[in-house]
Design a protein around this motif. Structure first.
Motif, mmCIF file in Angstrom:
data_model
loop_
_atom_site.group_PDB
_atom_site.id
_atom_site.type_symbol
_atom_site.label_atom_id
_atom_site.label_comp_id
_atom_site.label_asym_id
_atom_site.label_seq_id
_atom_site.Cartn_x
_atom_site.Cartn_y
_atom_site.Cartn_z
ATOM 1 N N ILE A 54 0.838 -1.204 0.000
ATOM 2 C CA ILE A 54 0.000 0.000 0.000
ATOM 3 C C ILE A 54 0.869 1.249 0.000
ATOM 4 N N LEU A 55 1.938 1.246 0.808
ATOM 5 C CA LEU A 55 2.854 2.391 0.839
ATOM 6 C C LEU A 55 3.534 2.593 -0.506
ATOM 7 N N VAL A 56 4.010 1.502 -1.108
ATOM 8 C CA VAL A 56 4.656 1.595 -2.418
ATOM 9 C C VAL A 56 3.687 2.159 -3.454
ATOM 10 N N ALA A 57 2.454 1.661 -3.439
ATOM 11 C CA ALA A 57 1.455 2.132 -4.402
ATOM 12 C C ALA A 57 1.160 3.615 -4.208
ATOM 13 N N ALA A 58 1.034 4.055 -2.954
ATOM 14 C CA ALA A 58 0.747 5.467 -2.683
ATOM 15 C C ALA A 58 1.885 6.358 -3.163
ATOM 16 N N ALA A 59 3.135 5.949 -2.890
ATOM 17 C CA ALA A 59 4.295 6.745 -3.317
ATOM 18 C C ALA A 59 4.415 6.762 -4.833
ATOM 19 N N ALA A 60 4.212 5.600 -5.463
ATOM 20 C CA ALA A 60 4.312 5.525 -6.920
ATOM 21 C C ALA A 60 3.243 6.389 -7.585
ATOM 22 N N LEU A 61 2.031 6.331 -7.045
ATOM 23 C CA LEU A 61 0.940 7.128 -7.599
ATOM 24 C C LEU A 61 1.240 8.619 -7.459
ATOM 25 N N ALA A 62 1.814 9.008 -6.339
ATOM 26 C CA ALA A 62 2.175 10.412 -6.131
ATOM 27 C C ALA A 62 3.201 10.868 -7.159
ATOM 28 N N LEU A 63 4.214 10.033 -7.406
ATOM 29 C CA LEU A 63 5.248 10.385 -8.384
ATOM 30 C C LEU A 63 4.665 10.485 -9.780
ATOM 31 N N VAL A 64 3.743 9.589 -10.109
ATOM 32 C CA VAL A 64 3.090 9.639 -11.432
ATOM 33 C C VAL A 64 2.298 10.930 -11.576
ATOM 34 N N PHE A 65 1.491 11.257 -10.586
ATOM 35 C CA PHE A 65 0.683 12.473 -10.644
ATOM 36 C C PHE A 65 1.558 13.723 -10.726
ATOM 37 N N ALA A 66 2.626 13.758 -9.922
ATOM 38 C CA ALA A 66 3.469 14.953 -9.853
ATOM 39 C C ALA A 66 4.274 15.179 -11.127
ATOM 40 N N ASN A 67 4.396 14.155 -11.964
ATOM 41 C CA ASN A 67 5.199 14.275 -13.182
ATOM 42 C C ASN A 67 4.383 13.953 -14.425
ATOM 43 N N PRO A 69 0.510 15.301 -16.758
ATOM 44 C CA PRO A 69 -0.395 16.446 -16.962
ATOM 45 C C PRO A 69 -1.328 16.710 -15.787
ATOM 46 N N LEU A 70 -1.424 15.751 -14.870
ATOM 47 C CA LEU A 70 -2.273 15.929 -13.683
ATOM 48 C C LEU A 70 -1.541 16.632 -12.544
ATOM 49 N N ALA A 71 -0.300 17.070 -12.784
ATOM 50 C CA ALA A 71 0.505 17.680 -11.721
ATOM 51 C C ALA A 71 -0.190 18.895 -11.110
ATOM 52 N N GLY A 72 -0.807 19.723 -11.962
ATOM 53 C CA GLY A 72 -1.481 20.915 -11.452
ATOM 54 C C GLY A 72 -2.584 20.568 -10.474
ATOM 55 N N ALA A 73 -3.382 19.551 -10.836
ATOM 56 C CA ALA A 73 -4.474 19.133 -9.950
ATOM 57 C C ALA A 73 -3.920 18.524 -8.665
ATOM 58 N N TYR A 74 -2.860 17.715 -8.788
ATOM 59 C CA TYR A 74 -2.263 17.062 -7.617
ATOM 60 C C TYR A 74 -1.748 18.096 -6.628
ATOM 61 N N PHE A 75 -0.922 19.024 -7.103
ATOM 62 C CA PHE A 75 -0.363 20.026 -6.197
ATOM 63 C C PHE A 75 -1.435 20.996 -5.716
#
Length: 447
Positions: A54-67, A69-75
């Motif tokens: 679960i931790l790996v998935a959460a971190a991986a998803l964060a990195l995907v979002f932050a890098n 086109p969804l980066a604006g929405a994520y941040f």
């Protein structure tokens, strides 16, 4: 409901493992006096491998979002402010800040319960048995911090403020990978890692409380003594209250806990420390008759452990691990920074040198030694796994550098990179040892 304690190498038990993902608990119905049975979902999220995934998935998803086109929405979501101000009491912060200061207080509450249990009844109660892992944990904190400081002596201005980032070990990841890659290792290896991680957490808590307190407002700390005292009083009587009315104690304890947290947050002491303080007030020995054998601390772990491992820590990881690396060039720039290098070398190499070096030195003392079933090759692999920093390291990175400071992003890249490298190194070192023990087990069974 009964508990399955961790077996101690010499045949005793070392208490019950409670931190996120540490152990599974045997469930059985003991009648109306037992606290409620875990649901299937709760049992799932407290399993070692599951909590790590679960931790790996959460971190991986964060990195995907932050890098992406969804980066604006994520941040945008991370930096959205929620809350309110009540006079001089400030309770308005960003969602990312709520995750770090609010949700992680639950994680530290669970860690605090484990710390108290081990100090009062477990592996840390006997100084002779506790000495080696305690010294090993201290070495595993000091050497990585020293390495980071040496690497950053000529680094950017303010870089030395991150000296404590490589000091922490992530309990859930380290123990999950130990169970995944080396389930056949002697129980003493797991016990040593658990004890080391407990002491490591205690040192990290002290570091946060002492070195990362800002603009201390002692008036709020003084006010916090009131709900703390009431919490202690109610906690001592809560088992009897809950035996008659299961909801009665919660109506008092939860609001008192929230008030204590709010006062700590406004005092300048990091708010997660409130979770540890409250945990140490919870009884670890049952004060009622045999009809309700589980102490209040264990009941709390069963209720809040799944929330910690399944919600609090993953949500924090999701909002903390999202670093916009700027592609390959940005990643290379981060890796070349003294901040990231100090974190990576400190966690991957410093943990091994610190833990093994301290263990070697302390076992030179007459009468002090490792458990007979512990081999130095096993210690090497276990020490490598201790280089997985993640949760607490990410938190200290946020405390060390301001949001928007490139050094915070470099530090987080260092933590994530080091955690991956430490996991690979630990798996590579422990897998052959696991095969050896599995072969010995088969040979023993065939005789």
């Amino acid at each position: 409901m009964t508990r399955t304690p961790e077996p101690h190498p010499d045949g005793e038990t070392s208490g019950w493992s409670t931190a996120p993902g540490w152990s599974e608990v045997h469930i059985e119905d003991t009648g109306p006096s037992a606290h409620r049975e875990h649901t299937r979902l709760e049992r799932l999220v407290t399993k070692e491998t599951t909590s790590g995934l679960i931790l790996v998935a959460a971190a991986a998803l964060a990195l995907v979002f932050a890098n992406s086109p969804l980066a604006g929405a994520y941040f945008g979501v991370r930096d959205t402010y929620l809350g309110f101000d009540l006079g001089s009491l400030h309770l308005r912060m960003s969602i990312g800040h709520w995750a770090a200061d609010g949700l992680l207080a639950i994680f530290f509450f669970i860690v605090g319960l484990e710390l108290k249990q081990e100090i009062t009844q477990g592996a840390l109660r006997d100084p002779r048995k506790a000495l080696v892992p305690v010294v090993a944990a201290a070495g595993g904190v000091a050497v990585p911090a020293l390495i980071y400081a040496l690497v950053n002596l000529a680094g950017p201005a303010g870089a030395l403020g991150g000296w404590a980032i490589p000091a922490a070990t992530d309990i859930a990841f380290a123990v999950a990978l130990l169970g995944l890659f080396a389930p056949k290792l002697p129980v003493a290896v797991r016990t040593f890692l658990l004890t080391l991680a407990i002491v490591d957490d205690l040192i990290a808590i002290l570091i946060i409380a002492i070195f990362y307190a800002t603009d201390l407002r002692l008036g709020y700390l003084a006010l916090a003594l009131i709900p703390i005292a009431l919490y202690a009083l109610v906690a001592r009587r809560a088992e009897r209250l809950m035996k008659r009315r299961a909801w009665a104690a919660w109506l008092v304890l939860l609001p008192l806990g929230a008030i204590t947290w709010a006062l700590f947050y406004n005092s300048g002491v990091h708010a997660t420390i409130a979770g540890v303080v409250l945990a140490f007030l919870v009884p670890t020995v049952s004060r009622t008759d045999a009809g309700h054998p589980d102490p209040l601390a264990e009941q709390f772990v069963h209720r809040f452990g799944p929330i910690s491992s399944g919600i609090a820590v993953p949500v924090f990881a999701f909002f903390s691990a999202g670093v916009a690396v700027g592609g390959i060039s940005g990643l290379l720039e981060a890796w070349q920074s003294t901040v990231a290098l100090g974190v990576i070398i400190g966690l991957v190499l410093g943990k091994i040198l610190g833990i093994l070096g301290a263990t070697f030195l302390v076992t030179r003392i007459p009468g002090v030694g490792l458990d007979p079933s512990l081999k130095w090759a096993d210690m090497l692999g276990m020490s490598a796994l201790a280089g997985i920093g993640f949760t607490v390291s990410l938190l200290i990175a946020e405390l060390s550098f301001a949001t928007g400071d490139p050094m915070q992003d470099w530090a987080k890249v260092g933590v994530l990179t080091a955690s991956v490298l430490a996991a690979i190194a630990g798996a590579a070192l422990l897998a052959p040892r696991n095969r050896r023990y599995a072969r010995l087990e088969r040979e023993g069974a065939s005789r």
